[in-house]
Design a protein around this motif. Sequence first.
Motif, mmCIF file in Angstrom:
data_model
loop_
_atom_site.group_PDB
_atom_site.id
_atom_site.type_symbol
_atom_site.label_atom_id
_atom_site.label_comp_id
_atom_site.label_asym_id
_atom_site.label_seq_id
_atom_site.Cartn_x
_atom_site.Cartn_y
_atom_site.Cartn_z
ATOM 1 N N ALA A 152 65.822 51.026 -31.501
ATOM 2 C CA ALA A 152 66.613 51.780 -32.467
ATOM 3 C C ALA A 152 65.814 52.975 -32.983
ATOM 4 O O ALA A 152 64.579 52.961 -32.983
ATOM 5 C CB ALA A 152 67.009 50.872 -33.632
ATOM 6 N N PRO A 153 66.506 54.039 -33.426
ATOM 7 C CA PRO A 153 65.806 55.238 -33.901
ATOM 8 C C PRO A 153 64.748 54.962 -34.958
ATOM 9 O O PRO A 153 63.642 55.522 -34.904
ATOM 10 C CB PRO A 153 66.944 56.098 -34.462
ATOM 11 N N SER A 154 65.041 54.093 -35.919
ATOM 12 C CA SER A 154 64.070 53.830 -36.983
ATOM 13 C C SER A 154 62.790 53.224 -36.434
ATOM 14 O O SER A 154 61.689 53.515 -36.915
ATOM 15 C CB SER A 154 64.677 52.902 -38.042
ATOM 16 N N ARG A 155 62.909 52.391 -35.416
ATOM 17 C CA ARG A 155 61.728 51.751 -34.832
ATOM 18 C C ARG A 155 60.939 52.753 -33.989
ATOM 19 O O ARG A 155 59.707 52.745 -33.991
ATOM 20 C CB ARG A 155 62.147 50.552 -33.995
ATOM 21 N N ILE A 156 61.646 53.632 -33.259
ATOM 22 C CA ILE A 156 60.957 54.663 -32.478
ATOM 23 C C ILE A 156 60.152 55.569 -33.392
ATOM 24 O O ILE A 156 58.984 55.883 -33.129
ATOM 25 C CB ILE A 156 61.975 55.482 -31.668
ATOM 26 N N LEU A 157 60.755 55.981 -34.498
ATOM 27 C CA LEU A 157 60.070 56.890 -35.419
ATOM 28 C C LEU A 157 58.897 56.199 -36.110
ATOM 29 O O LEU A 157 57.878 56.838 -36.394
ATOM 30 C CB LEU A 157 61.066 57.433 -36.450
ATOM 31 N N THR A 158 59.025 54.903 -36.384
ATOM 32 C CA THR A 158 57.913 54.161 -36.968
ATOM 33 C C THR A 158 56.732 54.110 -36.003
ATOM 34 O O THR A 158 55.570 54.294 -36.396
ATOM 35 C CB THR A 158 58.351 52.730 -37.333
ATOM 36 N N ILE A 159 57.025 53.877 -34.726
ATOM 37 C CA ILE A 159 55.965 53.856 -33.716
ATOM 38 C C ILE A 159 55.332 55.236 -33.584
ATOM 39 O O ILE A 159 54.103 55.379 -33.520
ATOM 40 C CB ILE A 159 56.534 53.371 -32.372
ATOM 41 N N ALA A 160 56.165 56.272 -33.549
ATOM 42 C CA ALA A 160 55.641 57.637 -33.435
ATOM 43 C C ALA A 160 54.748 57.986 -34.622
ATOM 44 O O ALA A 160 53.679 58.589 -34.456
ATOM 45 C CB ALA A 160 56.800 58.625 -33.335
ATOM 46 N N GLU A 161 55.190 57.601 -35.814
ATOM 47 C CA GLU A 161 54.398 57.868 -37.017
ATOM 48 C C GLU A 161 53.017 57.234 -36.909
ATOM 49 O O GLU A 161 51.983 57.865 -37.188
ATOM 50 C CB GLU A 161 55.135 57.328 -38.240
ATOM 51 N N ALA A 162 52.991 55.974 -36.472
ATOM 52 C CA ALA A 162 51.715 55.265 -36.351
ATOM 53 C C ALA A 162 50.804 55.936 -35.330
ATOM 54 O O ALA A 162 49.596 56.087 -35.555
ATOM 55 C CB ALA A 162 51.963 53.810 -35.974
ATOM 56 N N LYS A 163 51.376 56.359 -34.209
ATOM 57 C CA LYS A 163 50.557 56.947 -33.148
ATOM 58 C C LYS A 163 50.058 58.337 -33.509
ATOM 59 O O LYS A 163 48.959 58.733 -33.105
ATOM 60 C CB LYS A 163 51.346 56.976 -31.839
ATOM 61 N N VAL A 164 50.841 59.087 -34.268
ATOM 62 C CA VAL A 164 50.370 60.403 -34.739
ATOM 63 C C VAL A 164 49.166 60.224 -35.663
ATOM 64 O O VAL A 164 48.169 60.963 -35.574
ATOM 65 C CB VAL A 164 51.501 61.166 -35.447
ATOM 66 N N ILE A 165 49.239 59.226 -36.542
ATOM 67 C CA ILE A 165 48.108 58.952 -37.437
ATOM 68 C C ILE A 165 46.910 58.470 -36.639
ATOM 69 O O ILE A 165 45.778 58.912 -36.861
ATOM 70 C CB ILE A 165 48.512 57.901 -38.490
#
Length: 467
Positions: A152-165
């Motif tokens: 789901a979009p919310s989970r994709i964005l959560t993963i992306a946020e973590a990987k950017v950090i």
Amino acid sequence: MISDPSNATPEQLLHAAENGVRDRRKAEVRQLELLLAWADLHSGDPQAEPDAVPVRFGGPRLISLGGDGTPEVADLALVEMAIARHEHVMATRGALADAFDLRHRLPQVWAGVREGRCELWVVRRVARMSRTLDRNQIRIVDTAVAAALDQAPSRILTIAEAKVIEADPVAHQGRIDKNQSQKGVWYPKPRPGSQVDDDSQAGVGTVFARLEEADALAHRQTVDDLAAALAEHADVPDGAEPLDMDHWRAEAFAMLADPAAVLAFCRSIEDPDQHDSDATRTTGDAELVVHLAQDPDGALGPLTRVEGLGPRLLDQVRDLLGRHTTITVQPVIDLHTGRSVNGYEHPTDVKHRTQLRTIGDVFPHATSLFTRQGRPPDHDHTVAYDKHGPPGQTGDHNDTPLARHHHRAKTHVPGYTVMQLGPDRWIWGSPHGLYRLVTTTGTSVITRAEYQLLEQDAIVLAGALAA
């Protein structure tokens, strides 16, 4: 294509809607592909053309729109494309910047979205989130997000946020330091007319605050504790509906303006035999569930995931824990183990493991994430519990965590089927023949034949566990 939807069968409507999603995604990707092709045609330096008007006199020039590693494009060439796209040129520039990042910096993500695995707006946002990373740092984002595109979009964005950090923790620490230097509390004055123009403003005030995260969590805990006490000891007239907790949190927040009143209230509900000098208010226990990763050499990585908060630097977790005088470290929960019991109710430890293992609602395409702040999921027996059945029916192997609305649909709408292939895999069938495989990596479309093959695996698994 259905010429007249009003005469279509339920199956035709569902499949037409599903095909419409696929066609829309392809059309949106096609628009970016056209934009990229236009940019490729105008990637040469316009100042190298004969009789070019110098830049200082307003002539065309090459500009960079995307992140590190993306090509340049002639700025004035985008004006005509903006006309074709029915939008302002700045919107066209933004779309091209995202397209450049996807094609040149996030190639695995770009390949996945061209296959129709994800909504385009989601990966465009990932492109913007990661634009400050260099071409080497962004590889970790590309790999992780590409593997999660079926979620789901919310989970994709959560993963992306973590990987950017994770890709640049130094830059993220800079963001933290900047925000912490801009803390404040604001009490906006009501604007003239707001009491009647906006009904929600009449008789109430608004407070905005920016605090250190640890302070905000501590403040919330205090307000929640005080609100719970106020609600518990409130006088509710016979027949009246009790006020909700939002009301009592507001009352508690307002009460903090008078510390003496808070102290007097807390003393009034203490044990009458306790001396006033010994009456103290203690906050409730706070539990942090922290997911850690180890480097190959055994050292802890710089990034963690805190349940209910999201990705945080390890130093931020230390700050959160540093506010407590007593810290109890619970044993690591091994999500590879399983347990079953003979009763109907799922034990607390099974529920806990399931929620950590699945992260969110396992209904097809669900978006709900399980957090401490949200409603806990309903733990439904994948195979209905039979009080006359074999022992060990309740456990990790027979637990489908669902949000309440999805649980109601599964229970009360005839035709839904679900089978469990393991502690973190489910196959679903809808009343009118849509089939899905749900795992911790998202939802995948499967055919009826694939469903029937997987169904045999589920039957074998259930038999083995019941034996």
